[in-house]
Design an enzyme around this catalytic site. Sequence first.
Site, PDB file in Angstrom:
ATOM      1  N   HIS A 112      -4.007  -7.040  -2.132  1.00  0.00           N
ATOM      2  CA  HIS A 112      -4.915  -6.015  -2.657  1.00  0.00           C
ATOM      3  C   HIS A 112      -5.315  -6.345  -4.089  1.00  0.00           C
ATOM      4  O   HIS A 112      -6.458  -6.117  -4.494  1.00  0.00           O
ATOM      5  CB  HIS A 112      -4.244  -4.631  -2.601  1.00  0.00           C
ATOM      6  CG  HIS A 112      -4.063  -4.120  -1.212  1.00  0.00           C
ATOM      7  ND1 HIS A 112      -2.920  -4.344  -0.481  1.00  0.00           N
ATOM      8  CD2 HIS A 112      -4.889  -3.395  -0.418  1.00  0.00           C
ATOM      9  CE1 HIS A 112      -3.044  -3.773   0.702  1.00  0.00           C
ATOM     10  NE2 HIS A 112      -4.238  -3.185   0.763  1.00  0.00           N
TER      11      HIS A 112
ATOM     12  N   SER B   2      -1.102  -0.065  -0.001  1.00  0.00           N
ATOM     13  CA  SER B   2      -0.917  -1.291  -0.769  1.00  0.00           C
ATOM     14  C   SER B   2       0.488  -1.283  -1.355  1.00  0.00           C
ATOM     15  O   SER B   2       0.904  -0.281  -1.937  1.00  0.00           O
ATOM     16  CB  SER B   2      -1.948  -1.338  -1.905  1.00  0.00           C
ATOM     17  OG  SER B   2      -1.561  -2.268  -2.892  1.00  0.00           O
ATOM     18  N   MET B   3       1.199  -2.399  -1.219  1.00  0.00           N
ATOM     19  CA  MET B   3       2.534  -2.504  -1.814  1.00  0.00           C
ATOM     20  C   MET B   3       2.459  -2.405  -3.335  1.00  0.00           C
ATOM     21  O   MET B   3       3.306  -1.811  -3.967  1.00  0.00           O
ATOM     22  CB  MET B   3       3.206  -3.826  -1.416  1.00  0.00           C
ATOM     23  CG  MET B   3       3.504  -3.948   0.059  1.00  0.00           C
ATOM     24  SD  MET B   3       4.794  -2.847   0.624  1.00  0.00           S
ATOM     25  CE  MET B   3       6.233  -3.731   0.090  1.00  0.00           C
ATOM     26  N   GLY B   4       1.421  -2.969  -3.928  1.00  0.00           N
ATOM     27  CA  GLY B   4       1.299  -2.996  -5.381  1.00  0.00           C
ATOM     28  C   GLY B   4       0.659  -1.763  -5.991  1.00  0.00           C
ATOM     29  O   GLY B   4       1.060  -1.318  -7.064  1.00  0.00           O
TER      30      GLY B   4
ATOM     31  N   LYS C 186      -7.784  -5.819   4.078  1.00  0.00           N
ATOM     32  CA  LYS C 186      -7.280  -4.974   2.996  1.00  0.00           C
ATOM     33  C   LYS C 186      -8.448  -4.413   2.204  1.00  0.00           C
ATOM     34  O   LYS C 186      -9.509  -5.032   2.130  1.00  0.00           O
ATOM     35  CB  LYS C 186      -6.360  -5.771   2.084  1.00  0.00           C
ATOM     36  CG  LYS C 186      -5.093  -6.192   2.782  1.00  0.00           C
ATOM     37  CD  LYS C 186      -4.214  -7.043   1.913  1.00  0.00           C
ATOM     38  CE  LYS C 186      -2.948  -7.327   2.712  1.00  0.00           C
ATOM     39  NZ  LYS C 186      -2.244  -8.478   2.301  1.00  0.00           N
TER      40      LYS C 186
END
Length: 120
Positions: A48, A89-91, A20
Amino acid sequence: MAADLQSVDDVKIDPSGIFKYVLIRVSQDDDSGAEKDIVRGWASAEYHADIYDQVSTSIEKLGLHCECQGGGRINHNSAEKKITVYGYSMGFGRADHEITTAILKSRYPDYSVTWTNEGY
């Protein structure tokens, strides 16, 4: 007195593997408007946010400001001198891989550095 932006490395990534990464905008806490984007990534990070938290702490200790611009993944094949930037990135959302690729090309001029928006 804050550190100069030039004292912050443009790239710090693992020497090989798939991991990542985050794209971070670093700026001086003054009215100069000076800023630059940096790339950070390593396999030891589960999320992340783990990368960003570690980097932002060290950047802020220098008296500089930082903001995450998104994330993704890097496939770094040092044996073949190839780097592929992809995913998101999910966040933090998807980083602008074109910017990330340009930064990586300046650090690894003898590599083939490409990007795609495909994959996670």
